[in-house]
Design a protein around this motif. Structure first.
Motif, PDB file in Angstrom:
ATOM      1  N   LEU A  75      25.718  39.845  32.786  1.00  0.00           N
ATOM      2  CA  LEU A  75      25.588  40.303  34.220  1.00  0.00           C
ATOM      3  C   LEU A  75      26.462  39.337  34.647  1.00  0.00           C
ATOM      4  CD1 LEU A  75      22.102  40.671  35.418  1.00  0.00           C
ATOM      5  CD2 LEU A  75      23.679  39.702  37.047  1.00  0.00           C
ATOM      6  N   CYS A  76      27.419  39.588  35.824  1.00  0.00           N
ATOM      7  CA  CYS A  76      27.775  38.882  36.340  1.00  0.00           C
ATOM      8  C   CYS A  76      27.326  38.846  37.705  1.00  0.00           C
ATOM      9  CB  CYS A  76      29.621  39.705  36.400  1.00  0.00           C
ATOM     10  SG  CYS A  76      30.507  39.604  34.710  1.00  0.00           S
ATOM     11  N   LEU A  77      27.240  37.629  38.001  1.00  0.00           N
ATOM     12  CA  LEU A  77      25.837  37.722  39.485  1.00  0.00           C
ATOM     13  C   LEU A  77      26.923  37.688  40.446  1.00  0.00           C
ATOM     14  CD1 LEU A  77      22.955  37.730  40.145  1.00  0.00           C
ATOM     15  CD2 LEU A  77      23.105  35.545  39.419  1.00  0.00           C
ATOM     16  N   GLY A  78      28.199  38.330  41.001  1.00  0.00           N
ATOM     17  CA  GLY A  78      28.280  38.382  42.114  1.00  0.00           C
ATOM     18  C   GLY A  78      30.146  36.951  42.229  1.00  0.00           C
ATOM     19  N   ASP A  79      30.865  38.224  42.950  1.00  0.00           N
ATOM     20  CA  ASP A  79      32.140  37.116  43.289  1.00  0.00           C
ATOM     21  C   ASP A  79      32.871  36.769  42.441  1.00  0.00           C
ATOM     22  OD1 ASP A  79      31.467  37.197  46.323  1.00  0.00           O
ATOM     23  OD2 ASP A  79      31.101  34.480  46.272  1.00  0.00           O
ATOM     24  N   SER A  80      32.437  37.892  40.894  1.00  0.00           N
ATOM     25  CA  SER A  80      33.677  38.320  39.982  1.00  0.00           C
ATOM     26  C   SER A  80      34.771  37.603  40.320  1.00  0.00           C
ATOM     27  CB  SER A  80      33.021  39.443  38.931  1.00  0.00           C
ATOM     28  OG  SER A  80      31.674  39.226  39.376  1.00  0.00           O
ATOM     29  N   PHE A  81      35.121  38.320  41.531  1.00  0.00           N
ATOM     30  CA  PHE A  81      36.943  38.855  42.252  1.00  0.00           C
ATOM     31  C   PHE A  81      36.558  37.894  43.239  1.00  0.00           C
ATOM     32  CE2 PHE A  81      35.859  42.301  39.320  1.00  0.00           C
ATOM     33  CZ  PHE A  81      37.021  42.030  38.520  1.00  0.00           C
ATOM     34  N   ASP A  82      38.135  36.809  43.090  1.00  0.00           N
ATOM     35  CA  ASP A  82      38.521  35.979  45.131  1.00  0.00           C
ATOM     36  C   ASP A  82      38.210  37.341  46.192  1.00  0.00           C
ATOM     37  OD1 ASP A  82      37.549  33.811  45.530  1.00  0.00           O
ATOM     38  OD2 ASP A  82      39.477  33.806  46.642  1.00  0.00           O
ATOM     39  N   ASP A  83      38.524  38.479  46.021  1.00  0.00           N
ATOM     40  CA  ASP A  83      38.381  39.458  46.545  1.00  0.00           C
ATOM     41  C   ASP A  83      39.393  41.237  45.656  1.00  0.00           C
ATOM     42  OD1 ASP A  83      41.021  39.493  46.971  1.00  0.00           O
ATOM     43  OD2 ASP A  83      41.038  38.375  49.272  1.00  0.00           O
ATOM     44  N   ARG A  84      39.148  42.468  47.162  1.00  0.00           N
ATOM     45  CA  ARG A  84      40.004  43.510  45.957  1.00  0.00           C
ATOM     46  C   ARG A  84      40.684  43.229  46.570  1.00  0.00           C
ATOM     47  NH1 ARG A  84      37.847  47.958  46.448  1.00  0.00           N
ATOM     48  NH2 ARG A  84      36.223  47.635  47.434  1.00  0.00           N
ATOM     49  N   ALA A  85      41.900  41.970  46.771  1.00  0.00           N
ATOM     50  CA  ALA A  85      43.342  42.934  46.369  1.00  0.00           C
ATOM     51  C   ALA A  85      43.554  41.853  44.753  1.00  0.00           C
ATOM     52  CB  ALA A  85      43.999  41.997  47.433  1.00  0.00           C
ATOM     53  N   ALA A  86      42.924  40.568  45.174  1.00  0.00           N
ATOM     54  CA  ALA A  86      42.683  39.352  44.115  1.00  0.00           C
ATOM     55  C   ALA A  86      42.220  40.309  43.080  1.00  0.00           C
ATOM     56  CB  ALA A  86      41.653  38.213  44.273  1.00  0.00           C
ATOM     57  N   ALA A  87      41.290  41.258  42.445  1.00  0.00           N
ATOM     58  CA  ALA A  87      40.619  42.050  41.770  1.00  0.00           C
ATOM     59  C   ALA A  87      42.317  43.053  41.436  1.00  0.00           C
ATOM     60  CB  ALA A  87      40.066  43.364  41.684  1.00  0.00           C
ATOM     61  N   LEU A  88      43.173  43.554  42.118  1.00  0.00           N
ATOM     62  CA  LEU A  88      43.843  44.252  41.964  1.00  0.00           C
ATOM     63  C   LEU A  88      45.985  43.954  41.207  1.00  0.00           C
ATOM     64  CD1 LEU A  88      43.891  47.007  45.578  1.00  0.00           C
ATOM     65  CD2 LEU A  88      43.220  46.854  42.365  1.00  0.00           C
ATOM     66  N   SER A  89      45.614  42.091  41.496  1.00  0.00           N
ATOM     67  CA  SER A  89      46.861  41.573  41.273  1.00  0.00           C
ATOM     68  C   SER A  89      46.488  40.677  39.982  1.00  0.00           C
ATOM     69  CB  SER A  89      46.471  40.293  42.030  1.00  0.00           C
ATOM     70  OG  SER A  89      45.678  38.992  42.085  1.00  0.00           O
ATOM     71  N   LEU A  90      45.164  40.976  38.805  1.00  0.00           N
ATOM     72  CA  LEU A  90      45.046  40.625  37.029  1.00  0.00           C
ATOM     73  C   LEU A  90      46.014  41.514  36.557  1.00  0.00           C
ATOM     74  CD1 LEU A  90      41.132  40.107  36.797  1.00  0.00           C
ATOM     75  CD2 LEU A  90      42.352  38.944  37.998  1.00  0.00           C
ATOM     76  N   THR A  91      46.751  41.249  35.943  1.00  0.00           N
ATOM     77  CA  THR A  91      47.974  41.352  34.580  1.00  0.00           C
ATOM     78  C   THR A  91      47.180  41.853  33.941  1.00  0.00           C
ATOM     79  OG1 THR A  91      47.509  39.375  33.414  1.00  0.00           O
ATOM     80  CG2 THR A  91      49.110  39.337  35.169  1.00  0.00           C
ATOM     81  N   GLN A  92      48.106  42.645  33.694  1.00  0.00           N
ATOM     82  CA  GLN A  92      47.641  43.791  32.891  1.00  0.00           C
ATOM     83  C   GLN A  92      47.589  43.403  31.556  1.00  0.00           C
ATOM     84  OE1 GLN A  92      50.430  46.570  30.761  1.00  0.00           O
ATOM     85  NE2 GLN A  92      49.309  47.472  29.662  1.00  0.00           N
ATOM     86  N   ASP A  93      47.520  41.662  31.020  1.00  0.00           N
ATOM     87  CA  ASP A  93      46.941  41.377  29.733  1.00  0.00           C
ATOM     88  C   ASP A  93      45.825  40.378  30.251  1.00  0.00           C
ATOM     89  OD1 ASP A  93      49.323  41.760  28.462  1.00  0.00           O
ATOM     90  OD2 ASP A  93      50.238  39.756  28.579  1.00  0.00           O
ATOM     91  N   GLU A  94      45.128  40.436  31.153  1.00  0.00           N
ATOM     92  CA  GLU A  94      44.434  39.904  32.350  1.00  0.00           C
ATOM     93  C   GLU A  94      43.209  41.085  31.804  1.00  0.00           C
ATOM     94  OE1 GLU A  94      45.805  36.450  34.737  1.00  0.00           O
ATOM     95  OE2 GLU A  94      45.301  38.159  35.771  1.00  0.00           O
ATOM     96  N   CYS A  95      43.750  42.456  32.318  1.00  0.00           N
ATOM     97  CA  CYS A  95      42.601  43.467  32.530  1.00  0.00           C
ATOM     98  C   CYS A  95      41.939  43.993  30.921  1.00  0.00           C
ATOM     99  CB  CYS A  95      43.392  44.430  32.960  1.00  0.00           C
ATOM    100  SG  CYS A  95      43.398  44.619  34.696  1.00  0.00           S
TER     101      CYS A  95
END
Length: 221
Positions: A75-95
């Motif tokens: 259970l990830c309790l919010g603010d798992s990503f720093d913002d929506r663009a940060a989530a999209l910036s993760l590398t393929q390896d990180e995803c």
């Protein structure tokens, strides 16, 4: 396991030294405020240029917590990503790394103020979660009962060797528990701050992160 067992709202929970919360009876591992991609957001907005390694470090520590507990649910309790663009910036390896951690278990993303709404990751995105009488949400609600939340990145100032040190901590009273931030690049709010005092009051206790984590039954340090 590097943890401190404590009782909260009729349940036995373990505060891990890493900042994760382990609920052994339900096999639930809870982490809050990963803030993945924070270095990307800071650079994008013209802020500090930090080494872009915090996502790798945060995921490595999360993987260690998962390997140590073998949870059925994460259970990830919010603010798992720093913002929506940060989530999209993760590398393929990180995803792919996140996908490997999710494999074979239930994964719940609670929405935070930095990451409202679903993102393009596996798992269930929810405003809040209720499990066996405990309510999990990102931001504490005034007067809530049996509530686990995050958001504030709580820290406690302690004295060691004649110096004042600040340590991330779980803060709680009989009915509300505020998680420390799990993310590598995260600041914190002192337990003496009026916002935390208003939520938890004079009965506030702390468990300081570390090896081993240290229970402070009252904050008159």
């Amino acid at each position: 396991m590097n943890g401190c067992v404590f009782q909260f709202s009729g349940h036995s929970l373990t505060a891990l030294g890493s900042g994760a919360l382990w609920w052994a009876d339900r096999r639930v591992l809870c982490v809050s405020d990963l803030h993945l991609g924070k270095s990307d957001r800071l650079a994008r907005r013209g802020g500090l240029m930090l080494p872009p390694y915090e996502t790798h470090d945060t995921l490595a520590r999360l993987e260690n917590a998962i390997e140590a507990t073998n949870p059925k649910t994460v259970l990830c309790l919010g603010d798992s990503f720093d913002d929506r663009a940060a989530a999209l910036s993760l590398t393929q390896d990180e995803c792919l790394w996140i996908a490997r951690l999710q494999a074979g278990r239930r994964w719940l993303w609670v929405e935070g103020n930095h990451d409202p709404g679903p993102l393009d990751f596996a798992g269930s995105f929810m405003a809040e979660v209720s499990i066996a009488g405990l309510a999990f949400r990102h931001i504490a609600q005034a007067g809530a009962a049996a509530e686990v939340s995050g958001h504030y990145h709580p820290k406690v100032q302690i004295k060691a060797g004649g110096r004042a040190l600040s340590r991330p901590a779980f803060l709680f009273n009989a009915s509300q528990l505020i998680m420390p931030a799990f993310g590598t690049y995260t600041g914190g709010l002192r337990s003496s701050d009026p916002a935390l005092q208003q939520i938890l009051g004079a009965d506030m206790q702390a468990i300081l992160l570390g090896t081993p984590p240290r229970h402070v039954p009252n904050l008159a340090l």
